[in-house]
Write a protein that holds these residues in place. Structure first.
Motif, PDB file in Angstrom:
ATOM      1  N   SER A  85       1.634   4.192  -3.256  1.00 35.65           N
ATOM      2  CA  SER A  85       1.287   5.604  -3.121  1.00 35.65           C
ATOM      3  C   SER A  85       2.467   6.533  -3.421  1.00 35.65           C
ATOM      4  O   SER A  85       2.355   7.739  -3.254  1.00 35.65           O
ATOM      5  CB  SER A  85       0.828   5.863  -1.687  1.00 35.65           C
ATOM      6  OG  SER A  85       1.946   5.790  -0.818  1.00 35.65           O
ATOM      7  N   ASP A  91       0.851  -1.202   0.000  1.00 36.29           N
ATOM      8  CA  ASP A  91       0.000   0.000   0.000  1.00 36.29           C
ATOM      9  C   ASP A  91       0.885   1.250   0.000  1.00 36.29           C
ATOM     10  O   ASP A  91       0.632   2.207  -0.736  1.00 36.29           O
ATOM     11  CB  ASP A  91      -0.876  -0.011   1.261  1.00 36.29           C
ATOM     12  CG  ASP A  91      -2.302   0.444   0.996  1.00 36.29           C
ATOM     13  OD1 ASP A  91      -2.534   1.011  -0.077  1.00 36.29           O
ATOM     14  OD2 ASP A  91      -3.179   0.234   1.860  1.00 36.29           O
ATOM     15  N   GLU A 109      -1.705   5.616   0.520  1.00 34.72           N
ATOM     16  CA  GLU A 109      -2.544   6.360  -0.423  1.00 34.72           C
ATOM     17  C   GLU A 109      -3.113   7.634   0.212  1.00 34.72           C
ATOM     18  O   GLU A 109      -3.553   7.614   1.358  1.00 34.72           O
ATOM     19  CB  GLU A 109      -3.723   5.489  -0.879  1.00 34.72           C
ATOM     20  CG  GLU A 109      -3.341   4.314  -1.767  1.00 34.72           C
ATOM     21  CD  GLU A 109      -2.953   4.730  -3.185  1.00 34.72           C
ATOM     22  OE1 GLU A 109      -2.845   5.939  -3.467  1.00 34.72           O
ATOM     23  OE2 GLU A 109      -2.749   3.829  -4.018  1.00 34.72           O
ATOM     24  N   ARG A 110      -3.171   8.705  -0.565  1.00 35.32           N
ATOM     25  CA  ARG A 110      -3.746  10.002  -0.166  1.00 35.32           C
ATOM     26  C   ARG A 110      -3.111  10.503   1.142  1.00 35.32           C
ATOM     27  O   ARG A 110      -1.931  10.795   1.174  1.00 35.32           O
ATOM     28  CB  ARG A 110      -5.285   9.895  -0.056  1.00 35.32           C
ATOM     29  CG  ARG A 110      -5.949   9.331  -1.321  1.00 35.32           C
ATOM     30  CD  ARG A 110      -7.436   9.186  -1.146  1.00 35.32           C
ATOM     31  NE  ARG A 110      -7.804   8.407   0.017  1.00 35.32           N
ATOM     32  CZ  ARG A 110      -7.806   7.058   0.054  1.00 35.32           C
ATOM     33  NH1 ARG A 110      -7.508   6.365  -1.032  1.00 35.32           N
ATOM     34  NH2 ARG A 110      -8.121   6.430   1.165  1.00 35.32           N
TER      35      ARG A 110
END
Ligand code: KIV
Ligand code: ZN
Length: 568
Positions: A45, A41, A277-278
């Motif tokens: 990103s 993950d 992510e983000r």
């Protein structure tokens, strides 16, 4: 542009119905199973995903920190991930007590490719997911609820079959209903139960169900309610290891993880320092250190946090924020005067009770426990006060200012801070101190002195050579001690001073040790400080008096008429 009425565009989160929730009164008394998803993950990103070298370094670091479950990639989606997983296995880089995890979509050919990547692993978790929330079912995949369940069941059946073909590996199965927190709870339960049946999960061979907050959409208590609801309603809870996977879109990923652990989760997936992510995955360093401050060892080793942070920054090519909890470059630093003062007192109290429970103002944790030093705790800028200045002089230069002198000197430093608008380093503070007090040798300087005493007399005689603007004079005096004799000698030469306060201590150690004397004198009705240093304490005190006289004179214009004063 922000709307006057955001309700026209955004709807509030609808909470799960759980009026008899139990989690708010529970405590976290043991660490969860930690699973790092940095290499999957986290890597997904990054602006520049990690190459093999950076992946290997991060994997080695995760092992060193103590992770026993590490998601090493998404091998069916990326050749780099595939090659990396293969290189870990082929080069025997995975310790026996570490299980690697790989992610796959719920599609047959991707599952098969994933099994190629992990062939020969001693121990592996195969993690499959499909999106279960209504918006994804409708907008992204256009599937009905039964079709959504079928995708998950087919993938599980395929994985089960591929696992049985490779019994040499110790397998664990993991299923994630992606977007769990925005999925209808009864549907989340239904799809997980269907997957459990397809896999044949039992208490003896449990599977992991990972309940992700793929996008964080509500206050963290809602996630906890959902996890408690799930744990209480799902069939055969003992056949499950319940995992959470919080993201941090609302900035409450850590709180969400903690509350979901209270609600019954056994395992947390996250990343070091919250990359992802983000706004990131949940930050495992903060979670672990939060536990540690409650007296629970997290089972991960962050005792030397700064090199860990630097290595992660290198691998991710992303900086860790200087105010990141427990870790950032500035988190053990106090600039504000009142904070510095309190910390200084707390540290002194700690020195007196080194084995007591940690109770130092403004510091939730002892910096030494994560390999940080006390030296950096207090730093000085225009917001600081005397506490920080004297702390730095004491800690880094061995100068223990008496209280009144510390108040006076803080104004000197404040003036520098206001003028420069910058941080004042401890070296700058020392320089300001040396210029203000130690460098005061004009117009008078002490050149030498000689002391003598009669065998049965309490009196001491002193003869000193002083220099006045380069010209030498000899002065003489007698008193109850060397300093009193010196004051008498100065009075004889027309310089009347009265000692108001006096402190001395030694500075440094061994051959480099020297004495430092702080003298407060009254001259012409005015109190003035002087400071002297020397190998001998007598010379240091005499130089201190000279420093006070010179400071007094330089503050007067025209030159003063030094008046008589009483000598003790
Ligand atoms: O955030 C998420 O939902 C994920 C899944 C793949 C578990 O990363
Ligand atoms: Zn995720």
């Amino acid at each position: 542009m922000m709307l006057d009425n955001p309700a026209a565009k955004y709807r509030p989160f609808v909470a799960v119905d759980l009026p008899d929730r139990q989690w708010p009164s529970r405590r976290i008394e043991q660490p969860p199973i930690w699973t790092s998803v940095d290499l999957r993950d986290g890597n997904q990103s990054l602006i520049d995903p990690m190459d093999q070298e950076r992946k290997q370094r991060l994997f080695d670091l995760l092992v060193k920190v103590g992770f026993k479950e590490i998601e090493v990639g998404f091998p069916s989606a990326s050749q780099t991930d595939f090659d990396f997983v293969r290189s870990l296995i082929d080069n025997d880089k995975i310790p026996d007590d570490v299980t690697i995890q790989v992610l796959t979509q719920a599609r047959e050919h991707l599952i098969d490719r994933t099994f190629e990547a992990i062939k020969g692993a001693k121990s592996a978790i195969v993690h499959v997911y499909n999106a279960t929330d209504p918006m994804f079912r409708r907008v992204v995949f256009n599937v009905s609820k039964p079709e959504c369940i079928q995708i998950a069941v087919d993938a599980t059946t395929r994985i089960r079959q591929r696992m049985s073909e490779a019994p040499e590996t110790n397998w664990t199965f993991q299923y994630s209903p992606e977007l769990f927190t925005t999925t209808e709870m009864d549907f989340a339960k239904e799809i997980v139960e269907a997957v459990m049946v397809a896999y044949g999960a039992t208490a003896e061979t449990p599977m992991i169900v990972n309940l992700p907050a793929t996008v964080e959409v509500a206050t963290p208590n809602n996630y906890a309610d959902q996890v408690e609801w799930f744990c209480r309603h799902v069939n055969d809870r003992e056949a499950l290891i319940v995992s959470v996977h919080p993201h941090n879109d609302r900035g409450t990923g850590v709180a969400a993880a903690e509350m979901t652990l209270m609600a019954g989760a056994d395992r947390v997936e996250g990343t070091l320092f919250g990359n992802g992510e983000r706004t990131g995955n949940v930050d495992i360093v903060t979670l672990a250190m939060n536990l540690y401050t409650q007296g629970v060892h997290p089972g991960l080793d962050f005792s030397n946090i700064t090199p860990i942070m630097r290595e992660v920054e290198y691998c991710n090519q992303l900086p860790v924020h200087p105010r990141h909890p427990y870790v950032g470059d500035l988190v053990f630093t106090a600039f504000s005067g009142s904070h510095q003062d309190a910390i200084k007192k707390g540290m002194a109290d700690r020195r007196a009770n080194p084995d007591a429970i940690w109770d130092v103002p403004y510091l939730p944790i002892d910096p030494l426990d994560v390999g940080r030093s006390y030296e950096a705790v207090i730093r000085v800028n225009s917001q600081s006060g005397k506490g920080g200045i004297s702390y730095l002089l004491e800690q880094e230069h061995g100068i223990e200012l008496p209280r009144r002198l510390s108040i006076e000197f803080s104004q000197v430093v404040q003036e520098v801070a206001d003028r420069t608008g910058k941080e004042i380093t401890s070296q700058m503070i020392y320089q300001a101190f040396a210029d203000e007090y130690l460098g005061q040798t004009m117009p008078y300087a002490l050149v030498s002195h000689r002391l003598s005493s009669e065998p049965d007399s309490p009196k001491v005689s002193l003869e000193a050579t002083i220099e006045e603007r380069g010209e030498r004079h000899t002065i003489q005096g007698e008193g109850n001690g060397p300093l009193a004799a010196y004051i008498k000698a100065l009075a004889g030469a027309g310089h009347d001073v009265e000692i108001i306060d006096y402190h001395e201590h030694s500075r440094g150690q061994g051959a480099d040790a020297e004495a430092i004397a702080y003298v407060e004198v009254r001259i012409d009705g005015k109190a003035v400080f002087g400071v002297g240093t020397d190998e001998s304490i007598t010379s240091a005190s005499m130089k201190g008096v000279m420093s006070a006289i010179n400071r007094y004179l330089s503050s007067q214009a025209p030159a003063p008429n030094v008046t008589a004063a009483s000598l003790a």
